[in-house]
Write a protein that holds these residues in place. Structure first.
Motif, PDB file in Angstrom:
ATOM      1  N   VAL A  10      47.154  65.404  69.829  1.00 24.75           N
ATOM      2  CA  VAL A  10      48.227  66.274  70.319  1.00 24.75           C
ATOM      3  C   VAL A  10      47.711  67.201  71.425  1.00 24.75           C
ATOM      4  N   THR A  11      46.504  67.688  71.264  1.00 24.28           N
ATOM      5  CA  THR A  11      45.910  68.559  72.282  1.00 24.28           C
ATOM      6  C   THR A  11      45.701  67.808  73.589  1.00 24.28           C
ATOM      7  N   VAL A  13      47.286  65.091  74.628  1.00 28.91           N
ATOM      8  CA  VAL A  13      48.598  64.773  75.201  1.00 28.91           C
ATOM      9  C   VAL A  13      49.190  66.018  75.871  1.00 28.91           C
ATOM     10  N   GLY A  14      49.071  67.180  75.246  1.00 35.60           N
ATOM     11  CA  GLY A  14      49.571  68.425  75.818  1.00 35.60           C
ATOM     12  C   GLY A  14      48.869  68.782  77.116  1.00 35.60           C
ATOM     13  N   LEU A  15      47.546  68.655  77.138  1.00 36.45           N
ATOM     14  CA  LEU A  15      46.795  68.942  78.361  1.00 36.45           C
ATOM     15  C   LEU A  15      47.132  67.962  79.474  1.00 36.45           C
ATOM     16  N   GLY A  17      49.965  66.344  79.843  1.00 34.92           N
ATOM     17  CA  GLY A  17      51.304  66.700  80.307  1.00 34.92           C
ATOM     18  C   GLY A  17      51.269  67.915  81.226  1.00 34.92           C
ATOM     19  N   ALA A  18      50.460  68.910  80.892  1.00 37.95           N
ATOM     20  CA  ALA A  18      50.340  70.104  81.727  1.00 37.95           C
ATOM     21  C   ALA A  18      49.780  69.766  83.098  1.00 37.95           C
TER      22      ALA A  18
END
Length: 97
Positions: A10-11, A13-15, A17-18
């Motif tokens: 999840v981390t 994927v979040g990074l 996406g950012a």
């Protein structure tokens, strides 16, 4: 160990996406004439449409980009026309009624 793997995924994927959003914002950035903001700041913000445009922002854009008359703002009157004319470097003329 399973929860740690889920947190890591999840981390990442979040990074990712950012990073994509930041790159898209830089790539798709559109320059706008700073006078549009200055003219919009001079207008009263009533968004009444008395000038013939959908609102103050549209009127400000028309003044800067299309050369619309600076004296069409009825609620703002002569004071607003003079302020807009000073930004644009033109003569205000008589305020439209």
């Amino acid at each position: 160990m399973t929860i740690g793997l889920a947190i890591a995924i999840v981390t990442v994927v979040g990074l990712l996406g950012a990073v994509i959003l930041v790159l898209a914002a830089k790539f798709m950035h559109v320059e706008e004439d700073p006078r549009i903001g200055e003219v919009n700041g001079c207008l009263p913000g009533a968004n009444c449409g008395a000038c013939g445009y959908a609102g103050c922002a549209d009127y400000a854009k028309a003044i800067v980009e299309a050369g619309a008359a600076v004296n069409k703002c009825v609620p703002g009157g002569a004071k607003t026309a003079d302020a807009v004319a000073a930004v644009m470097g033109v003569d205000a003329g008589a305020t439209a009624v």
